[in-house]
Design an enzyme around this catalytic site. Structure first.
Site, PDB file in Angstrom:
ATOM      1  N   SER A  23       0.820  -1.224   0.000  1.00 48.52           N
ATOM      2  CA  SER A  23       0.000   0.000   0.000  1.00 48.52           C
ATOM      3  C   SER A  23       0.851   1.270   0.000  1.00 48.52           C
ATOM      4  O   SER A  23       0.523   2.225  -0.721  1.00 48.52           O
ATOM      5  CB  SER A  23      -0.967  -0.001   1.187  1.00 48.52           C
ATOM      6  OG  SER A  23      -1.920  -1.016   1.003  1.00 48.52           O
ATOM      7  N   THR A  68      -5.580  -3.583   7.656  1.00 52.36           N
ATOM      8  CA  THR A  68      -5.420  -4.924   7.113  1.00 52.36           C
ATOM      9  C   THR A  68      -5.372  -5.908   8.275  1.00 52.36           C
ATOM     10  O   THR A  68      -5.591  -5.525   9.435  1.00 52.36           O
ATOM     11  CB  THR A  68      -4.185  -4.987   6.175  1.00 52.36           C
ATOM     12  OG1 THR A  68      -4.167  -6.256   5.534  1.00 52.36           O
ATOM     13  CG2 THR A  68      -2.867  -4.774   6.903  1.00 52.36           C
ATOM     14  N   LYS A  72      -9.400  -5.590  10.719  1.00 53.16           N
ATOM     15  CA  LYS A  72     -10.593  -5.174   9.976  1.00 53.16           C
ATOM     16  C   LYS A  72     -11.900  -5.348  10.756  1.00 53.16           C
ATOM     17  O   LYS A  72     -12.861  -4.618  10.522  1.00 53.16           O
ATOM     18  CB  LYS A  72     -10.683  -5.937   8.653  1.00 53.16           C
ATOM     19  CG  LYS A  72      -9.656  -5.478   7.629  1.00 53.16           C
ATOM     20  CD  LYS A  72      -9.878  -6.158   6.301  1.00 53.16           C
ATOM     21  CE  LYS A  72      -9.094  -5.465   5.215  1.00 53.16           C
ATOM     22  NZ  LYS A  72      -9.465  -5.897   3.877  1.00 53.16           N
ATOM     23  N   GLY A 135     -15.114 -19.770  -1.314  1.00 53.95           N
ATOM     24  CA  GLY A 135     -14.563 -19.209  -0.090  1.00 53.95           C
ATOM     25  C   GLY A 135     -15.570 -18.283   0.575  1.00 53.95           C
ATOM     26  O   GLY A 135     -16.414 -17.678  -0.101  1.00 53.95           O
ATOM     27  N   GLY A 137     -14.632 -16.137   3.629  1.00 56.86           N
ATOM     28  CA  GLY A 137     -13.993 -15.339   4.672  1.00 56.86           C
ATOM     29  C   GLY A 137     -14.312 -13.865   4.465  1.00 56.86           C
ATOM     30  O   GLY A 137     -15.288 -13.498   3.788  1.00 56.86           O
ATOM     31  N   GLY A 138     -13.455 -13.001   5.008  1.00 60.39           N
ATOM     32  CA  GLY A 138     -13.691 -11.558   4.904  1.00 60.39           C
ATOM     33  C   GLY A 138     -13.665 -11.060   3.469  1.00 60.39           C
ATOM     34  O   GLY A 138     -14.501 -10.239   3.068  1.00 60.39           O
ATOM     35  N   ILE A 224      -8.520 -13.228  -5.814  1.00 60.00           N
ATOM     36  CA  ILE A 224      -8.241 -11.973  -5.099  1.00 60.00           C
ATOM     37  C   ILE A 224      -6.847 -12.003  -4.462  1.00 60.00           C
ATOM     38  O   ILE A 224      -6.399 -11.028  -3.895  1.00 60.00           O
ATOM     39  CB  ILE A 224      -9.340 -11.599  -4.078  1.00 60.00           C
ATOM     40  CG1 ILE A 224      -9.384 -12.560  -2.895  1.00 60.00           C
ATOM     41  CG2 ILE A 224     -10.690 -11.495  -4.759  1.00 60.00           C
ATOM     42  CD1 ILE A 224     -10.224 -12.002  -1.726  1.00 60.00           C
ATOM     43  N   TYR A 226      -2.829 -11.834  -4.548  1.00 62.24           N
ATOM     44  CA  TYR A 226      -1.847 -11.230  -5.460  1.00 62.24           C
ATOM     45  C   TYR A 226      -0.413 -11.597  -5.113  1.00 62.24           C
ATOM     46  O   TYR A 226       0.526 -11.095  -5.744  1.00 62.24           O
ATOM     47  CB  TYR A 226      -2.028  -9.713  -5.560  1.00 62.24           C
ATOM     48  CG  TYR A 226      -1.960  -8.973  -4.247  1.00 62.24           C
ATOM     49  CD1 TYR A 226      -0.751  -8.530  -3.737  1.00 62.24           C
ATOM     50  CD2 TYR A 226      -3.112  -8.718  -3.537  1.00 62.24           C
ATOM     51  CE1 TYR A 226      -0.692  -7.862  -2.534  1.00 62.24           C
ATOM     52  CE2 TYR A 226      -3.074  -8.040  -2.327  1.00 62.24           C
ATOM     53  CZ  TYR A 226      -1.863  -7.612  -1.843  1.00 62.24           C
ATOM     54  OH  TYR A 226      -1.819  -6.947  -0.647  1.00 62.24           O
ATOM     55  N   GLY A 247      -5.443 -10.697  -8.208  1.00 64.18           N
ATOM     56  CA  GLY A 247      -5.967  -9.875  -7.122  1.00 64.18           C
ATOM     57  C   GLY A 247      -5.284  -8.527  -6.937  1.00 64.18           C
ATOM     58  O   GLY A 247      -5.739  -7.714  -6.128  1.00 64.18           O
TER      59      GLY A 247
HETATM   60  N1  LIG Z   1      -6.638  -8.301  -3.342  1.00 60.92           N
HETATM   61  C1  LIG Z   1      -7.072  -7.788  -2.218  1.00 60.92           C
HETATM   62  O1  LIG Z   1      -7.199  -6.575  -2.067  1.00 60.92           O
HETATM   63  C2  LIG Z   1      -7.477  -8.709  -1.104  1.00 60.92           C
HETATM   64  C3  LIG Z   1      -8.407  -8.294  -0.129  1.00 60.92           C
HETATM   65  C4  LIG Z   1      -8.763  -9.201   0.880  1.00 60.92           C
HETATM   66  C5  LIG Z   1      -8.180 -10.467   0.917  1.00 60.92           C
HETATM   67  N2  LIG Z   1      -7.272 -10.822  -0.038  1.00 60.92           N
HETATM   68  C6  LIG Z   1      -6.667 -12.163  -0.037  1.00 60.92           C
HETATM   69  O2  LIG Z   1      -7.713 -13.125  -0.081  1.00 60.92           O
HETATM   70  C7  LIG Z   1      -7.375 -14.286   0.651  1.00 60.92           C
HETATM   71  C8  LIG Z   1      -8.463 -14.579   1.667  1.00 60.92           C
HETATM   72  O3  LIG Z   1      -8.469 -13.497   2.600  1.00 60.92           O
HETATM   73  P1  LIG Z   1      -9.618 -13.372   3.709  1.00 60.92           P
HETATM   74  O4  LIG Z   1      -9.372 -12.102   4.425  1.00 60.92           O
HETATM   75  O5  LIG Z   1     -10.971 -13.620   3.128  1.00 60.92           O
HETATM   76  O6  LIG Z   1      -9.225 -14.601   4.679  1.00 60.92           O
HETATM   77  P2  LIG Z   1     -10.123 -15.334   5.750  1.00 60.92           P
HETATM   78  O7  LIG Z   1     -11.215 -14.463   6.234  1.00 60.92           O
HETATM   79  O8  LIG Z   1      -9.172 -15.943   6.721  1.00 60.92           O
HETATM   80  O9  LIG Z   1     -10.817 -16.542   4.899  1.00 60.92           O
HETATM   81  C9  LIG Z   1     -10.043 -17.591   4.412  1.00 60.92           C
HETATM   82  C10 LIG Z   1     -10.867 -18.433   3.440  1.00 60.92           C
HETATM   83  O10 LIG Z   1     -10.039 -19.467   2.928  1.00 60.92           O
HETATM   84  C11 LIG Z   1     -10.640 -20.739   3.222  1.00 60.92           C
HETATM   85  N3  LIG Z   1      -9.638 -21.752   3.472  1.00 60.92           N
HETATM   86  C12 LIG Z   1      -8.549 -21.658   4.288  1.00 60.92           C
HETATM   87  N4  LIG Z   1      -7.873 -22.823   4.276  1.00 60.92           N
HETATM   88  C13 LIG Z   1      -8.546 -23.665   3.436  1.00 60.92           C
HETATM   89  C14 LIG Z   1      -8.349 -24.999   3.006  1.00 60.92           C
HETATM   90  N5  LIG Z   1      -7.310 -25.732   3.434  1.00 60.92           N
HETATM   91  N6  LIG Z   1      -9.228 -25.537   2.124  1.00 60.92           N
HETATM   92  C15 LIG Z   1     -10.274 -24.811   1.690  1.00 60.92           C
HETATM   93  N7  LIG Z   1     -10.526 -23.554   2.058  1.00 60.92           N
HETATM   94  C16 LIG Z   1      -9.673 -22.971   2.929  1.00 60.92           C
HETATM   95  C17 LIG Z   1     -11.471 -20.478   4.449  1.00 60.92           C
HETATM   96  O11 LIG Z   1     -12.415 -21.522   4.590  1.00 60.92           O
HETATM   97  P3  LIG Z   1     -13.025 -21.863   6.059  1.00 60.92           P
HETATM   98  O12 LIG Z   1     -14.101 -20.848   6.283  1.00 60.92           O
HETATM   99  O13 LIG Z   1     -13.514 -23.232   5.938  1.00 60.92           O
HETATM  100  O14 LIG Z   1     -11.883 -21.727   7.040  1.00 60.92           O
HETATM  101  C18 LIG Z   1     -12.077 -19.129   4.087  1.00 60.92           C
HETATM  102  O15 LIG Z   1     -13.111 -19.275   3.142  1.00 60.92           O
HETATM  103  C19 LIG Z   1      -6.007 -13.998   1.287  1.00 60.92           C
HETATM  104  O16 LIG Z   1      -5.023 -14.583   0.483  1.00 60.92           O
HETATM  105  C20 LIG Z   1      -5.894 -12.479   1.239  1.00 60.92           C
HETATM  106  O17 LIG Z   1      -4.574 -12.042   1.137  1.00 60.92           O
HETATM  107  C21 LIG Z   1      -6.927  -9.984  -1.049  1.00 60.92           C
END
Ligand SMILES: NC(=O)c1ccc[n+]([C@@H]2O[C@H](COP(=O)([O-])OP(=O)(O)OC[C@H]3O[C@@H](n4cnc5c(N)ncnc54)[C@H](OP(=O)(O)O)[C@@H]3O)[C@@H](O)[C@H]2O)c1
Length: 284
Positions: A23, A68, A72, A135, A137-138, A224, A226, A247
């Site tokens: 950032s 981040t 959040k 997925g 998550g957040g 998403i 990167y 992403g």
């Molecule tokens: N480009 C951007 O601006 C941006 C913004 C936000 C996030 N991101 C990226 O997006 C990714 C997710 O972020 P987040 O904040 O959403 O994370 P999060 O809230 O921790 O969610 C993680 C997700 O991954 C799933 N997961 C984790 N381990 C798994 C496995 N072994 N098998 C299947 N599913 C699995 C989780 O499933 P469960 O619910 O079953 O645990 C959940 O759906 C990260 O890599 C982050 O860096 C990028």
């Protein structure tokens, strides 16, 4: 646009860990682009320190900050006003310090996701056919919110932990259909878009376990993540002829919305900025 001389040009990103964040590279590029003598800094804030750090923004002369991992969610109960978007998504990505020192919080991640898709694939439409979202998550909450705001007609949401997908469907409403994790491969049947919003495929994580044989060749595959710029999921989609979007643009495209709130300026997303960010990530 003239910024009042008493409007601070200090901004930053609060996280833990945070020093890997791109950032500052992005926002400092825009400060240069706009000819402004300001600074965007890493703010390494441990989980227990968030409230004190947010309250310190005003006395330290900050116009605001991004948030981040892991802040959040916690920020929602600390700032003075949380807007409806952050409430719906259930997380905050951006804080604005008002003139009286009060703190306003919102979420721009969904704007970043949509802005990126629109710039990278100009013909893309949210109502162009079913969308599979893998997925819950957040990141998924922001992506689903954005897709619904953009008029998605059908979202097939699958997550390893089904309850989290069901919570998103309930909180956001609209045409979200939750499918069991075991059906994720078949969920790609006839979709126009598939998005990976799990952490699978990120540096240090195994690839997303998703077969693409049901994915139409005409479908857009988006991630998403990167780091890396091309996840194994995107590489597999590209190899079979699908268009792909990574992403990085989601991160870049949430920036102008934050600037609008902080400074009432909309900086330009340029190819030069994207290339600089890509070079920085590839150099890891
Ligand atoms: N480009 C951007 O601006 C941006 C913004 C936000 C996030 N991101 C990226 O997006 C990714 C997710 O972020 P987040 O904040 O959403 O994370 P999060 O809230 O921790 O969610 C993680 C997700 O991954 C799933 N997961 C984790 N381990 C798994 C496995 N072994 N098998 C299947 N599913 C699995 C989780 O499933 P469960 O619910 O079953 O645990 C959940 O759906 C990260 O890599 C982050 O860096 C990028």
């Amino acid at each position: 646009m003239m910024i009042p001389s008493d409007r601070p040009l200090l901004i930053g990103v609060m996280g833990w860990p945070v020093m890997h964040s791109r950032s500052p590279l992005m926002h400092n590029y825009w400060l240069d682009q706009q000819g402004l003598a300001g600074s965007y800094v890493h703010l390494a804030i441990k989980p227990g320190g968030l409230a004190a750090a947010l309250r310190a923004l005003h006395p330290l002369g900050f116009a605001g900050c991004n948030l981040t991992i892991p802040h959040k969610l916690d920020a929602m109960t600390i700032v003075d006003e949380v807007d409806d978007v952050a409430q719906m998504i259930g997380a905050m990505s951006c804080v604005v310090v008002r003139e009286d020192g009060s703190l306003f919080g919102t979420n721009n991640d969904w704007l970043g996701f949509l802005g990126n898709l629109k710039q990278q694939t100009p013909g893309w439409r949210a109502d162009g056919g079913p969308i599979a979202v893998i997925g819950a998550g957040g990141g998924s909450r922001a992506v689903c919110y954005g897709l619904l705001r953009e008029g998605a007609s059908e979202i097939r949401l699958v997550n390893r932990t089904r309850e989290k997908a069901e919570a998103i469907a309930e909180d956001l409403g609209g045409p979200i259909q939750v499918l069991p994790w075991e059906e994720r491969h078949d969920a790609l049947d006839g979709v126009a878009t598939v998005v990976n919003v799990t952490s699978q495929g990120m540096v240090g994580q195994p690839p997303l376990d998703l077969r693409l044989d049901h994915l139409p060749k005409s479908a857009l595959a988006a991630d998403i993540i990167y780091t890396p710029l091309e996840t194994p999921f995107l590489a597999a989609a590209r190899a079979r002829g699908n268009d792909t979007v990574n992403g990085l643009g989601m991160l870049i495209h949430q920036g102008p919305a934050a600037w609008k709130l902080w400074f009432d300026i909309t900086p330009t997303v340029t190819e030069e900025l994207r290339e600089r960010m890509e070079r920085s990530i590839a150099g890891d």
